[in-house]
Design an enzyme around this catalytic site. Structure first.
Site, PDB file in Angstrom:
ATOM      1  N   HIS A 209       0.853  -1.200   0.000  1.00  0.00           N
ATOM      2  CA  HIS A 209       0.000   0.000   0.000  1.00  0.00           C
ATOM      3  C   HIS A 209       0.877   1.235   0.000  1.00  0.00           C
ATOM      4  O   HIS A 209       1.830   1.333   0.774  1.00  0.00           O
ATOM      5  CB  HIS A 209      -0.926   0.022   1.219  1.00  0.00           C
ATOM      6  N   LEU A 244     -10.621  -3.818   2.624  1.00  0.00           N
ATOM      7  CA  LEU A 244      -9.643  -3.137   1.782  1.00  0.00           C
ATOM      8  C   LEU A 244      -8.559  -2.448   2.608  1.00  0.00           C
ATOM      9  O   LEU A 244      -8.855  -1.608   3.467  1.00  0.00           O
ATOM     10  CB  LEU A 244     -10.352  -2.109   0.894  1.00  0.00           C
ATOM     11  N   ASP A 245      -7.301  -2.825   2.345  1.00  0.00           N
ATOM     12  CA  ASP A 245      -6.130  -2.230   2.994  1.00  0.00           C
ATOM     13  C   ASP A 245      -6.167  -2.350   4.515  1.00  0.00           C
ATOM     14  O   ASP A 245      -5.586  -1.518   5.229  1.00  0.00           O
ATOM     15  CB  ASP A 245      -5.985  -0.754   2.589  1.00  0.00           C
ATOM     16  N   GLU A 246      -6.850  -3.361   5.022  1.00  0.00           N
ATOM     17  CA  GLU A 246      -6.948  -3.561   6.466  1.00  0.00           C
ATOM     18  C   GLU A 246      -6.340  -4.894   6.901  1.00  0.00           C
ATOM     19  O   GLU A 246      -6.501  -5.308   8.039  1.00  0.00           O
ATOM     20  CB  GLU A 246      -8.420  -3.503   6.911  1.00  0.00           C
TER      21      GLU A 246
END
Length: 301
Positions: A209, A244-246
């Site tokens: 990310h 998402l992105d976690e």
């Protein structure tokens, strides 16, 4: 028997030459309780193995023990044989465990238009420091075909549109099976994966990310950073999940900047951070140094 005693005991056994010894890694997690390390080291000692590296983390808050032991010895054993013989010990301590051999993890890389992470992974792979074996590059753009093919890697173009997204994801899973990939790396692959695909790749897909999570999500992160006057630029490598992105974070890299950095300079510095964080995460995963712990990770560097 302590770990030191067990290690000393194994060292008295006749040592195999390096070319004869088979290398293995044991990873496990279980509730903290007495006798775990003794059980592991005794198991290895009784089979003539030498302990090459041992790391453990006792999580006192969750009361969980995480352990990674690298060992070497008889080439007559396989990970499957060791898992079968270790099963009784694992049952006694209610362990979640795995034995791994020395076969390198097979890595399939996905990329879109930004090629800096792919280039870095190829460089480290060709230099022997990546820890895994790159097997193919998949992209929704033709941009980096020449880079992949110059490295001797198959390049598979899988275009993605809103109408073809489901078909593209089915094709991706076919490629994972076709290339027998152990790990999928999203090296700036700019498509959001469906929940179903995330679940199918759970624990074996890593994303990079372009910010120091949880800040600056979404598009144009370096413009967001510039607008906020940041003093640190970072990147986060994490496991892919449906959130998402976690996903559980494996590695983060930060680089200090100041008010003189515009969006283009921040982007350049950020790309350096992305390449560093991603390559470390891939190497540690391939070396079985990353243990999942609920929504976080334990990384034995």
């Amino acid at each position: 028997m302590t770990l030191i005693e067990a290690t000393a005991a194994t060292s008295t056994l006749p040592a195999l030459k390096d070319e004869q010894a088979e290398k293995f890694v044991l990873t496990l997690s279980c509730q903290e309780q007495a006798g775990i390390v003794q059980a592991v080291t005794t198991f290895l000692f009784e089979r003539g193995f030498n302990i090459d590296e041992h790391q453990q983390f006792d999580d006192s808050l969750r009361e969980i023990l995480h352990l990674r032991t690298a060992f070497s010895g008889s080439p007559n054993y396989t990970p499957a044989m060791l898992e079968e013989e270790f099963a009784a010990i694992a049952s006694r301590f209610d362990m979640k465990f795995s034995f791994h051999g020395q076969t390198k993890q097979r890595v399939l890389v996905m990329v879109s238009k930004f090629g800096h992470c792919l280039n870095d992974l190829i460089f480290r792979w060709r230099g022997g420091s990546l820890g895994g074996e790159l097997v193919a590059v998949v992209s929704n753009h033709e941009t980096h075909r020449a880079m992949a093919e110059a490295a001797g890697l198959p390049f598979i173009y899988v275009p993605v549109t809103p109408d073809t997204k489901a078909d593209a994801e089915r094709r991706l899973l076919e490629l994972v099976d076709e290339y027998n990939a152990d790990l999928v790396v999203l090296a700036r692959y700019m498509q959001v994966l469906s929940d179903d695909l995330c679940r199918a790749l759970e624990g074996r897909a890593i994303n990079i990310h372009h910010s120091f999570l949880p800040g600056f999500k979404g598009a144009r992160p370096y413009h967001q950073a510039y607008d906020r006057g940041v003093k640190l630029v970072g990147a986060t490598a994490h496991y892919v999940t449906a959130d998402l992105d976690e996903g559980p974070i494996i590695e983060q890299e930060v680089i200090r900047v100041d008010h003189t950095y515009g969006p283009a300079q921040l982007s350049t510095v950020g790309q350096d951070a992305e390449a560093l964080a991603l390559s470390r995460a891939v190497r540690w995963h391939c070396q079985h140094r990353v243990l999942l712990d609920q929504t976080s990770t334990v990384v034995f560097r």
